[in-house]
Design a protein around this motif. Structure first.
Motif, PDB file in Angstrom:
ATOM      1  N   HIS A  14      28.538  38.964  54.313  1.00  8.35           N
ATOM      2  CA  HIS A  14      28.755  40.400  54.119  1.00  8.35           C
ATOM      3  C   HIS A  14      29.559  40.927  55.305  1.00  8.35           C
ATOM      4  CE1 HIS A  14      25.564  40.682  50.963  1.00  8.35           C
ATOM      5  NE2 HIS A  14      25.029  39.690  51.661  1.00  8.35           N
ATOM      6  N   ILE A  15      30.745  41.421  55.058  1.00 11.89           N
ATOM      7  CA  ILE A  15      31.619  41.954  56.106  1.00 11.89           C
ATOM      8  C   ILE A  15      31.917  43.398  55.740  1.00 11.89           C
ATOM      9  CG2 ILE A  15      33.862  41.725  57.243  1.00 11.89           C
ATOM     10  CD1 ILE A  15      33.759  38.733  56.488  1.00 11.89           C
ATOM     11  N   TYR A  16      31.251  44.324  56.429  1.00 14.08           N
ATOM     12  CA  TYR A  16      31.477  45.718  56.045  1.00 14.08           C
ATOM     13  C   TYR A  16      31.501  46.656  57.247  1.00 14.08           C
ATOM     14  CZ  TYR A  16      26.278  46.315  56.111  1.00 14.08           C
ATOM     15  OH  TYR A  16      24.933  46.373  56.450  1.00 14.08           O
ATOM     16  N   ASN A  17      32.296  47.696  57.090  1.00 14.20           N
ATOM     17  CA  ASN A  17      32.426  48.775  58.076  1.00 14.20           C
ATOM     18  C   ASN A  17      32.786  48.262  59.470  1.00 14.20           C
ATOM     19  OD1 ASN A  17      30.344  50.271  55.970  1.00 14.20           O
ATOM     20  ND2 ASN A  17      31.780  51.660  56.975  1.00 14.20           N
ATOM     21  N   ASN A  18      33.722  47.339  59.505  1.00 17.16           N
ATOM     22  CA  ASN A  18      34.321  46.909  60.762  1.00 17.16           C
ATOM     23  C   ASN A  18      35.720  47.508  60.880  1.00 17.16           C
ATOM     24  OD1 ASN A  18      32.221  44.722  61.505  1.00 17.16           O
ATOM     25  ND2 ASN A  18      32.830  44.169  59.424  1.00 17.16           N
ATOM     26  N   THR A  19      36.209  47.658  62.086  1.00 13.63           N
ATOM     27  CA  THR A  19      37.567  48.136  62.313  1.00 13.63           C
ATOM     28  C   THR A  19      38.364  47.035  62.993  1.00 13.63           C
ATOM     29  OG1 THR A  19      36.871  50.445  62.504  1.00 13.63           O
ATOM     30  CG2 THR A  19      39.001  49.869  63.437  1.00 13.63           C
ATOM     31  N   PHE A  20      39.450  46.616  62.342  1.00  7.45           N
ATOM     32  CA  PHE A  20      40.324  45.567  62.845  1.00  7.45           C
ATOM     33  C   PHE A  20      41.687  46.177  63.162  1.00  7.45           C
ATOM     34  CE2 PHE A  20      37.309  43.586  59.969  1.00  7.45           C
ATOM     35  CZ  PHE A  20      36.929  42.418  60.610  1.00  7.45           C
ATOM     36  N   ILE A  21      42.101  46.101  64.416  1.00 11.19           N
ATOM     37  CA  ILE A  21      43.420  46.579  64.821  1.00 11.19           C
ATOM     38  C   ILE A  21      44.132  45.416  65.476  1.00 11.19           C
ATOM     39  CG2 ILE A  21      44.716  48.263  66.162  1.00 11.19           C
ATOM     40  CD1 ILE A  21      43.034  49.512  63.971  1.00 11.19           C
ATOM     41  N   THR A  80      33.707  45.112  52.477  1.00 12.43           N
ATOM     42  CA  THR A  80      33.572  46.502  52.033  1.00 12.43           C
ATOM     43  C   THR A  80      33.767  47.454  53.206  1.00 12.43           C
ATOM     44  OG1 THR A  80      31.882  45.725  50.471  1.00 12.43           O
ATOM     45  CG2 THR A  80      32.050  48.103  50.802  1.00 12.43           C
ATOM     46  N   ASN A  81      34.510  48.520  52.965  1.00 14.95           N
ATOM     47  CA  ASN A  81      34.604  49.662  53.900  1.00 14.95           C
ATOM     48  C   ASN A  81      35.209  49.311  55.250  1.00 14.95           C
ATOM     49  OD1 ASN A  81      33.265  51.180  51.947  1.00 14.95           O
ATOM     50  ND2 ASN A  81      31.272  51.058  52.953  1.00 14.95           N
ATOM     51  N   ASN A  82      35.993  48.265  55.330  1.00 13.72           N
ATOM     52  CA  ASN A  82      36.615  47.918  56.600  1.00 13.72           C
ATOM     53  C   ASN A  82      37.969  48.604  56.738  1.00 13.72           C
ATOM     54  OD1 ASN A  82      34.713  45.588  57.496  1.00 13.72           O
ATOM     55  ND2 ASN A  82      35.255  45.078  55.388  1.00 13.72           N
ATOM     56  N   VAL A  83      38.438  48.746  57.966  1.00 14.16           N
ATOM     57  CA  VAL A  83      39.789  49.223  58.249  1.00 14.16           C
ATOM     58  C   VAL A  83      40.569  48.049  58.820  1.00 14.16           C
ATOM     59  CG1 VAL A  83      41.202  50.722  59.692  1.00 14.16           C
ATOM     60  CG2 VAL A  83      39.143  51.627  58.603  1.00 14.16           C
ATOM     61  N   PHE A  84      41.688  47.704  58.171  1.00 15.33           N
ATOM     62  CA  PHE A  84      42.567  46.637  58.628  1.00 15.33           C
ATOM     63  C   PHE A  84      43.928  47.224  58.972  1.00 15.33           C
ATOM     64  CE2 PHE A  84      39.702  44.595  55.497  1.00 15.33           C
ATOM     65  CZ  PHE A  84      39.147  43.585  56.275  1.00 15.33           C
ATOM     66  N   VAL A  85      44.335  47.136  60.229  1.00 13.66           N
ATOM     67  CA  VAL A  85      45.676  47.534  60.649  1.00 13.66           C
ATOM     68  C   VAL A  85      46.319  46.315  61.280  1.00 13.66           C
ATOM     69  CG1 VAL A  85      47.049  49.053  62.107  1.00 13.66           C
ATOM     70  CG2 VAL A  85      44.979  49.922  61.012  1.00 13.66           C
ATOM     71  N   PRO A  96      42.001  59.832  55.667  1.00 19.84           N
ATOM     72  CA  PRO A  96      41.548  59.475  54.317  1.00 19.84           C
ATOM     73  C   PRO A  96      40.342  58.545  54.323  1.00 19.84           C
ATOM     74  CG  PRO A  96      43.514  58.243  54.892  1.00 19.84           C
ATOM     75  CD  PRO A  96      43.317  59.249  55.983  1.00 19.84           C
ATOM     76  N   ALA A  97      39.996  58.003  55.503  1.00 21.54           N
ATOM     77  CA  ALA A  97      38.837  57.111  55.591  1.00 21.54           C
ATOM     78  C   ALA A  97      37.526  57.866  55.764  1.00 21.54           C
ATOM     79  CB  ALA A  97      39.026  56.137  56.753  1.00 21.54           C
ATOM     80  N   LEU A  98      37.591  59.171  56.010  1.00 25.62           N
ATOM     81  CA  LEU A  98      36.372  59.955  56.207  1.00 25.62           C
ATOM     82  C   LEU A  98      35.617  60.134  54.887  1.00 25.62           C
ATOM     83  CD1 LEU A  98      37.779  62.745  58.567  1.00 25.62           C
ATOM     84  CD2 LEU A  98      36.075  61.008  59.212  1.00 25.62           C
ATOM     85  N   GLY A  99      34.374  59.700  54.859  1.00 28.98           N
ATOM     86  CA  GLY A  99      33.503  59.948  53.710  1.00 28.98           C
ATOM     87  C   GLY A  99      33.960  59.343  52.411  1.00 28.98           C
ATOM     88  N   SER A 100      34.817  58.324  52.453  1.00 34.02           N
ATOM     89  CA  SER A 100      35.367  57.778  51.208  1.00 34.02           C
ATOM     90  C   SER A 100      34.948  56.337  50.952  1.00 34.02           C
ATOM     91  CB  SER A 100      36.901  57.846  51.243  1.00 34.02           C
ATOM     92  OG  SER A 100      37.425  57.055  52.290  1.00 34.02           O
ATOM     93  N   GLY A 101      34.001  55.826  51.734  1.00 30.92           N
ATOM     94  CA  GLY A 101      33.566  54.447  51.559  1.00 30.92           C
ATOM     95  C   GLY A 101      32.509  54.291  50.485  1.00 30.92           C
ATOM     96  N   ALA A 102      32.206  53.044  50.176  1.00 33.20           N
ATOM     97  CA  ALA A 102      31.159  52.722  49.208  1.00 33.20           C
ATOM     98  C   ALA A 102      29.811  52.638  49.922  1.00 33.20           C
ATOM     99  CB  ALA A 102      31.471  51.390  48.532  1.00 33.20           C
ATOM    100  N   VAL A 103      28.756  53.066  49.241  1.00 34.28           N
ATOM    101  CA  VAL A 103      27.407  52.978  49.808  1.00 34.28           C
ATOM    102  C   VAL A 103      26.991  51.509  49.854  1.00 34.28           C
ATOM    103  CG1 VAL A 103      24.981  53.586  49.485  1.00 34.28           C
ATOM    104  CG2 VAL A 103      26.780  55.268  49.009  1.00 34.28           C
ATOM    105  N   VAL A 104      26.492  51.077  51.026  1.00 36.11           N
ATOM    106  CA  VAL A 104      26.013  49.711  51.218  1.00 36.11           C
ATOM    107  C   VAL A 104      24.514  49.772  51.482  1.00 36.11           C
ATOM    108  CG1 VAL A 104      26.166  47.637  52.633  1.00 36.11           C
ATOM    109  CG2 VAL A 104      28.237  48.963  52.144  1.00 36.11           C
ATOM    110  N   ALA A 105      23.761  49.014  50.728  1.00 35.70           N
ATOM    111  CA  ALA A 105      22.310  49.008  50.898  1.00 35.70           C
ATOM    112  C   ALA A 105      21.921  48.393  52.237  1.00 35.70           C
ATOM    113  CB  ALA A 105      21.664  48.227  49.760  1.00 35.70           C
ATOM    114  N   ALA A 106      20.838  48.885  52.812  1.00 41.23           N
ATOM    115  CA  ALA A 106      20.298  48.340  54.069  1.00 41.23           C
ATOM    116  C   ALA A 106      21.384  48.197  55.115  1.00 41.23           C
ATOM    117  CB  ALA A 106      19.615  46.997  53.803  1.00 41.23           C
ATOM    118  N   ASN A 107      22.052  49.337  55.402  1.00 34.55           N
ATOM    119  CA  ASN A 107      23.249  49.315  56.240  1.00 34.55           C
ATOM    120  C   ASN A 107      22.973  49.386  57.739  1.00 34.55           C
ATOM    121  OD1 ASN A 107      22.635  52.060  56.714  1.00 34.55           O
ATOM    122  ND2 ASN A 107      23.868  52.701  54.957  1.00 34.55           N
ATOM    123  N   GLY A 108      21.746  49.376  58.165  1.00 32.50           N
ATOM    124  CA  GLY A 108      21.411  49.412  59.580  1.00 32.50           C
ATOM    125  C   GLY A 108      21.165  50.802  60.133  1.00 32.50           C
TER     126      GLY A 108
END
Length: 698
Positions: free
Chosen positions: A371-378, A395-400, A462-474
């Motif tokens: 599961h790889i979610y809500n990470n930011t890759f620059i 899910t919900n990652n940012v890739f630049v 556009p990334a504000l509040g637009s992600g998918a809900v992930v269960a047990a997200n910490g």
């Protein structure tokens, strides 16, 4: 288990500084034991009392210590040989090994022995406030501090805190006949040494400084099926260890947090061959790695990643709230499935920040889910590389990144990620964002966990509040903001509100690495089809008269070149940023260069009185020998550094000059400059104007 770990840490107290030790007597314990002393500068042998301390290590090595006892070495002295006291403490009355008196931490110098400090089949010891070294001209299996379990009886209560461990000549080659020497070499090691040896209940390794240690820094090692419990590794600072940063073998629910490991594989006893990684578990159950930093690891055969879930780990392997940057092997290695161990273990990597570190790879398959979610890759200078082609949810990652690709296969899904800078969306990501995600200052991360404020999202992103809900997200993000269990989160590692950024100091806006040490060219590189993998050599520039930290004057303006550590962001790729530049003078100077012959661009000068003025910035290409109009040569290096592939691969000198240039711009009389808005550009473009420093002069 966690409550016990926390209680152990609380009992240890604040991390001890070893730089200026003052009256560091052993701590009081629940039971009153004997106090014993060693002064290796004393002219005569004593009985270990305060009035007549032992003057060699033979004294404490020949004594059996008991619950509540303390053993203290005199500050400012050096003892040579192996310190191997005997006996065990009790849970409420540990034995304390520390220091007494004023001055620098006492030194235990193993002088090439297998260990400098060594405990065997002992429990309830606290080792703190020592300086431990074990140098030798010949490398072998060797450690600084080692605690062993060799009998079947379980052990408990090992605390190693506030020590400096350095220059241990451990083995650096993980290949060939002597590969086990590497596995059992480190600065600090706690090991149950065979399949029948009893594990430890309670291992605490906190607040140590570890550097120049052959084979790696901190290793919890175990062989066989038994696993240690209550393992807590926290607050350690690791630099230039010749291998792995932190390895945890054979542990149940180990907690590894708030550690920093930089420049792995380098140092006085560097890595030689094979593979190593930053921080990773092996044959452990439910390991957690959080709030850690790994940066600038040098290449190895395949690994050299910041994070790794490795062989025979069970339950869930969790990496969260960590920061990594500039590692030769990239971000994450998945070695869980059919890699010599379990096949059904899940890995969770969430709310991490990764800078120029965009490789995630798998060695073999398995049935566990990654599961790889809500990470930011620059990744301004490296492409995305992904080979995890089964049982992966992204899910919900940012890739630049300037390019790259994402693996597909059975059980692989992509949802609600953001892609920008040249990289195409992953297949099947129907809710992908491909516009600028609106990070405050992407690429500007420093060396520390808190030095990534540029990875927050701007107002209107556009990334504000637009992600998918992930269960047990910490329940929280990288920055400590809450994450709802039901509301749509932001994409990336930041879940706070949009930020309206103010002008930044120039150094806080640095967003790419352009200068590297000859010993580690993989720590940086300039992005473009022509120059990818190449960077300025710090040594070659210094030979040309422009060393890191040096001031240089050109055209009546004095600049400071390269204020930070080599391999950390050192210049700004102009992309419309507004940076703080204050002063009154007749001219503004800009120190820098361009790549791929970037054309001149228009920026804006902003004055204290609220007025503005446009200016044109044109910088000569770093490969050229003839300046563009208005530029002056500041320094010309005779060669460049290069790494031959984005991740790992070879490193070499590249036989071409590399030049730094300066341009001056007239300023109106009587006005005070307040800020400079740089010309527009793109962080991931190879065609770029690049600025080391901006200053007012004249």
């Amino acid at each position: 288990m966690r409550s016990r770990v926390r209680a152990t840490l609380a009992a240890v107290g604040a991390f001890v500084s070893v730089a200026g030790l003052t009256t560091l007597a052993p701590a009081a314990t629940a039971a009153v034991g004997g106090a014993y002393y060693v002064d290796c500068s004393a002219p005569a042998a004593g009985d270990g009392s305060a009035a007549a301390p032992w003057n060699t290590l033979a004294g404490p090595n020949g004594h059996v210590f008991g619950p509540g006892d303390s053993l203290a070495l005199r500050a400012g002295t050096t003892c040579t040989g192996t310190l191997a006291p005997r006996g065990s403490g009790a849970e409420d009355a540990p034995i304390t090994l520390g220091a007494y008196g004023s001055g620098p931490a006492p030194v235990v110098n193993g002088n090439g022995a297998p260990y400098a400090v060594h405990l065997t089949d002992q429990s309830h010891w606290t080792i703190r406030g020592l300086r431990v070294t074990n140098p030798s001209p010949a490398r072998a299996q060797r450690t600084g501090i080692q605690v062993d379990s060799v009998s079947a009886v379980p052990k408990a209560g090992i605390v190693i805190t506030g020590n400096e461990v350095h220059d241990t000549a451990g083995w650096g080659d993980k290949t060939g006949t002597n590969a086990p020497w590497y596995v059992y070499s480190a600065g600090i090691m706690v090991r149950h040494a065979s399949g029948t040896a009893g594990p430890f209940d309670g291992i605490t390794v906190t607040g140590n400084q570890v550097h120049d240690t052959g084979g790696g820094a901190v290793k919890i090692s175990g062989d066989g099926a038994s696993r240690s419990t209550a393992v807590h590794i926290a607050g350690n600072t690791i630099r230039e260890a010749g291998g792995d940063g932190i390895v945890v073998h054979n542990a149940v629910a180990p907690l590894v947090e708030h550690n920093t490991a930089l420049d792995l594989g380098l140092g006085n006893y560097p890595f030689v061959a094979g593979n190593f990684a930053g921080m990773w578990p092996y044959n452990s159950h439910n390991p957690t790695f959080q709030f850690n930093v790994v940066g600038r690891s040098r290449p190895s055969t395949f690994d050299s990643t910041a994070w790794d879930c490795d062989i025979a780990t069970t339950g869930t392997c969790l990496f969260q709230y960590n920061y990594s940057f500039g590692n030769a092997g990239g971000w994450y290695l998945n070695c869980l499935g059919n890699c010599g161990g379990s096949t059904a273990t899940d890995a969770v990597l969430r709310y991490n920040v990764s800078q120029d570190d965009c490789r995630m790879v798998v060695t073999t398959g398995g049935t566990g889910i990654t599961h790889i979610y809500n990470n930011t890759f620059i990744c301004p200078s490296r492409p995305m590389e992904d080979t995890i082609s089964a049982n992966k949810r992204v899910t919900n990652n940012v890739f630049v990144a300037p390019g790259g690709s994402f693996a597909t296969g059975t059980g692989v899904s992509y949802d609600s990620n953001a892609y920008f800078g040249g990289i195409a969306p992953a297949p099947g990501d129907s809710r992908a964002i491909t516009s600028d995600p609106g990070l405050v200052a992407p690429g500007s991360g420093g060396e520390g966990l808190a030095e990534v404020t540029g990875y927050r999202l701007r107002t209107g992103s556009p990334a504000l509040g637009s992600g998918a809900v992930v269960a047990a997200n910490g329940g929280r993000d990288y920055f400590g903001n809450p994450v709802s269990a039901s509301a749509s989160p932001n994409r990336g590692a930041y879940n706070g509100p949009g930020v309206t950024p103010a002008a930044l100091p120039l150094s806080a806006a640095y967003n790419q690495v352009g200068v590297t040490a000859d010993a580690n060219p993989s720590a940086g590189g300039l992005s473009s089809a022509t120059h990818s993998g190449r960077s300025f050599s710090a040594e070659a520039l210094a030979a040309a008269g422009l060393a890191p930290g040096q001031q240089v004057t050109s055209g009546g303006v004095t600049f400071t070149f390269h204020r930070g550590a080599l391999g950390s962001p050192d210049h700004v790729v102009a992309a419309g940023q507004t940076v703080q530049v204050t002063g009154t003078g007749s001219k503004l100077g800009l120190l820098g260069f361009s790549t791929s012959h970037a054309p001149a661009g228009t920026g804006t000068l902003r004055f204290r009185d609220g007025s503005t003025q446009p200016f044109t910035l044109g910088l000569t290409d770093w490969w050229d020998t003839t300046p563009v109009t208005g530029n002056v040569l500041v320094a010309r290096a005779t060669y460049q550094n290069q790494h031959t592939s984005p991740y790992n691969g070879g490193t070499a000198r590249y036989a071409h000059t590399a030049s730094v240039w300066a341009q001056t711009i007239p300023l109106p009389a009587g006005k005070t400059l307040d800020a400079v808005t740089l010309p527009q550009g793109a962080l991931t473009s190879g065609t770029a104007l690049r600025i080391f420093d901006i200053a007012v002069g004249g």
